[in-house]
Each structure stands twice: as C-alpha cells, then as structure tokens.
Design an enzyme around this catalytic site. Structure first.
Site, PDB file in Angstrom:
ATOM      1  N   GLY A  11       6.245  -1.405  -1.303  1.00  0.00           N
ATOM      2  CA  GLY A  11       6.641  -1.979  -0.130  1.00  0.00           C
ATOM      3  C   GLY A  11       5.410  -2.548   0.599  1.00  0.00           C
ATOM      4  O   GLY A  11       4.340  -2.209   0.577  1.00  0.00           O
ATOM      5  N   ARG A  72       8.720  -3.370  -6.416  1.00  0.00           N
ATOM      6  CA  ARG A  72       8.986  -2.013  -6.802  1.00  0.00           C
ATOM      7  C   ARG A  72       9.564  -2.211  -8.417  1.00  0.00           C
ATOM      8  O   ARG A  72      10.550  -2.331  -8.660  1.00  0.00           O
ATOM      9  CB  ARG A  72      10.142  -1.396  -5.961  1.00  0.00           C
ATOM     10  N   ASP A 103       2.560   5.446  -2.369  1.00  0.00           N
ATOM     11  CA  ASP A 103       2.836   6.717  -3.230  1.00  0.00           C
ATOM     12  C   ASP A 103       3.140   6.249  -4.700  1.00  0.00           C
ATOM     13  O   ASP A 103       2.537   6.380  -5.546  1.00  0.00           O
ATOM     14  CB  ASP A 103       3.840   7.781  -2.882  1.00  0.00           C
ATOM     15  N   THR A 125       0.578   1.859   2.883  1.00  0.00           N
ATOM     16  CA  THR A 125       2.016   2.157   3.196  1.00  0.00           C
ATOM     17  C   THR A 125       2.156   2.634   4.645  1.00  0.00           C
ATOM     18  O   THR A 125       1.229   3.253   5.325  1.00  0.00           O
ATOM     19  CB  THR A 125       2.445   3.172   2.270  1.00  0.00           C
ATOM     20  N   ASP A 127       4.225   4.733   5.808  1.00  0.00           N
ATOM     21  CA  ASP A 127       4.688   5.922   5.780  1.00  0.00           C
ATOM     22  C   ASP A 127       3.518   7.239   6.089  1.00  0.00           C
ATOM     23  O   ASP A 127       3.914   8.020   6.531  1.00  0.00           O
ATOM     24  CB  ASP A 127       5.375   6.209   4.580  1.00  0.00           C
ATOM     25  N   ASP A 129       2.017   8.932   4.332  1.00  0.00           N
ATOM     26  CA  ASP A 129       2.743  10.079   3.305  1.00  0.00           C
ATOM     27  C   ASP A 129       1.671  10.510   1.938  1.00  0.00           C
ATOM     28  O   ASP A 129       2.226  11.010   1.215  1.00  0.00           O
ATOM     29  CB  ASP A 129       3.963  10.013   2.959  1.00  0.00           C
ATOM     30  N   ARG A 171      10.293   6.969   5.422  1.00  0.00           N
ATOM     31  CA  ARG A 171      10.674   7.622   3.987  1.00  0.00           C
ATOM     32  C   ARG A 171      10.902   9.263   4.329  1.00  0.00           C
ATOM     33  O   ARG A 171      11.376   9.461   5.192  1.00  0.00           O
ATOM     34  CB  ARG A 171       9.915   7.399   2.979  1.00  0.00           C
TER      35      ARG A 171
END
Ligand code: F6P
Length: 320
Positions: A11, A72, A103, A125, A127, A129, A171
């Site tokens: 993304g 992706r 990730d 990202t 996110d 994460d 996410r």
C-alpha cells in the site's frame, strides 16, 4: 558498490517519495548508480525498470503516493517469481537493493536477502504495525488526515447533539485509532488489541450527554469492527442513534507531514550508507529517535509495540 536498485511496494504511504529521493541523493553523493523498478516486486519480476537520476526526484519530497507506483505482488510469493526477480537483479549488475514498504514488502526484502542479495528494508505503512521502529513512514500524515476530518465531523455532531462512529484504517493494528482518539477527544476507542466493553461505552456516552456534552465520538479501528457494526450494537443495546463515517483511503493520501519527510529522508539515506558499508538483511528503523538497523528475522519475531498506555490515555480522557 557501483549500482543499487530501489522499489516501493505494498500500500502506498505518504513519504515514500521523500525516501526514494533520499536514496537517489545518497547514492549520487557516493557515485553509485540507481536502478528504479516500477510497481513494486511486479516490476522487479517484469524488469519494468529505468536508471533514476537526481532530476527524476526533483519536486517529489512534498508529494503523497509513490512516483514509482506500487503493487501487492502475488507472483513474488512464488519460487518462480523470485527466481525471475533475481535474474533481473543480476542482469543489471545490482549489488544492493532498497525496499520501501510495509510488513509484506519487508518479508519480500527478506526473501531477496535469503537469495544472497544485500537488501535493506525501509518501513513505510500507515498501520504502524512493524517492530523495531517507533514510527513507520506515513503514519504521522495519516494521523493528521484523520484528525483534520474528525475535527470537522465534531462541528456538525455538536450542532445536532449527535453520536458519531468513525472507522479508521490500520489493518490489525489499533495505533491510528488510539492516537486519533486521544488527539480528537473521542469518548471511546475500539481496537483489535482489546476486547471492547460495550456496556462501558454506552455508559460513557449517556453520562456525557447528562453532564451537558454536545456530542459523542467513537473511533473504531477497521481490524476490530466496522462503524456499521458498532452503530448497530449501540442501537440494539440502548436505542442510541448514531451517524457513521468510514474514512477509507483519504487517510493514505496527501502531502507528507514534516515528520514523515524527515523520517523518510533519514531512513533512505541510512539505507544507502549501510549498503555501502556492506550490510544487508536488515530493516532501518527509528528507535528512540536514532536510526537503527535490525535483522529482518528479529523484526518479524517480535510483535509491534501496541502501546497500552495510549489506549489508557484515550480512555481516561474520553470518560470525563
Ligand atoms: O496497509 C495499509 C492499508 O491502508 C491498511 O490500513 C488497509 O487495511 C489496507 O492497506 C487497504 O488496502 P488497499 O489499498 O489494497 O485496499
């Protein structure tokens, strides 16, 4: 080292361009050629590439998205795809790769590294994460996007004494939801890391209105639930009527903030410096405001730091 490759993957995230720019500048400073691959790992497999120069990265530091395009790539998950990618890296005499992404992309970077290509990953990202980086590139911009929109929603919510449920991305991570709850003064925050206590949420909303509050706001992380489901739950439990907003991809767009431009520049530059020093198989991250490289294995072995304290902060201020 004479020649390196670079790509953006997964993304898109605001600040990817700033990071690419830093890679190209740092390489130029060290007389290293840079081959850029378009559309992430798909472009690496298809050899959708060009030699990128300083003028190509002029005027991009302030642009969101990625000028290299991204994807992706399912093909890169296959042995066949990885073999093809490796043969293109060898064809161009590339001695090191920089992979900018989240990730999944960093796992791709590790795959390249396992095939013997010196590779440095850069976490990008919204996110947040990824372990071993306090922030990933794009998180701060996404948070500012969310904050700006939620402030606007609160204007209309308080005019009509309404309860709003705002769904944010992330996410499986609740980071965007937690931080945006704190900085917008939300009454409640629902995240995947914690089982929501709906009784408590209902009480907070009702108490707030009784004490004279003019609106109520709940921010829900997409990994926990949807705004629609939360709305239905509140209706079923207590007949509370709500309005919902799903912020979607607007969170990911726009010009990167000062923080993201700086982080992206520091990480992009460090990635090239470390490749020159002969390192590979690592991710460059921000740890205690210092750039630190960590082996991919170590990064993936640890869950990102969920930061329980932020959830407590969101709760403490939401309750009163
Ligand atoms: O990983 C970044 C992210 O924006 C997530 O927060 C979200 O779940 C996902 O990507 C959306 O993916 P896509 O843009 O492919 O719909």
């Amino acid at each position: 080292m004479r020649r390196i490759g670079v790509l953006t993957s997964g993304g898109d995230s605001p600040g990817m361009n700033a990071s690419l720019r830093a890679v190209v500048h740092e390489a130029y400073k060290n007389n290293i050629d840079v081959i850029a691959f378009r559309q992430g790992f798909s472009g690496l497999i298809d050899d959708n590439s060009f030699e990128i120069h300083i003028p190509d990265v002029g005027g991009i530091i302030q642009r969101g998205g990625t000028i290299l395009l991204t994807s992706r790539s399912e093909d890169f998950r296959t042995a066949e795809g990885q073999k093809q990618a490796l043969s293109n890296i060898e064809k161009h005499n590339i001695e090191g790769m920089v992979i900018i992404g989240g990730d999944g992309s960093l796992h791709g970077a590790q795959a390249l590294s396992d095939m013997g290509v010196k590779t440095i990953g850069i976490p990008a990202t919204i996110d947040n994460d990824i372990a071993y980086t306090d922030m990933a590139i794009g998180v701060d911009t996404a948070l500012n996007n969310i904050m700006e929109v939620v402030d606007k929603i609160k204007d209309t919510a308080s005019s009509l004494r309404r309860t709003f449920i705002v769904e944010v991305m992330g996410r499986n991570s609740g980071y965007l939801a937690m931080v945006s709850s704190v900085v917008t003064g939300a009454e409640a925050c629902i995240v995947p890391e914690i089982v929501p206590d709906y009784e408590n949420i209902v009480n907070i909303i009702k108490d707030g209105y009784q004490r004279g509050k003019t609106n109520a706001l709940i921010i829900v992380a997409e990994g926990a639930s949807t705004a629609f489901q939360v709305s239905k739950k509140l209706k079923d439990m207590e007949g509370i009527s709500t309005r919902i907003t799903t912020l979607g991809h607007l969170q990911r767009g726009g010009s990167p903030t000062c923080f993201d431009r700086l982080l992206a520049t520091r990480l992009g530059s460090a990635a090239v410096e470390r490749l020159i020093e002969g390192e590979g198989g690592k991710m460059a991250g921000l740890v205690n405001n210092r750039i630190q490289l960590t082996e991919f294995n170590k990064v993936f072995a640890k869950k990102y730091d969920y930061q329980e304290k932020l959830f407590e902060l969101a709760q403490v201020f939401g309750e009163v």
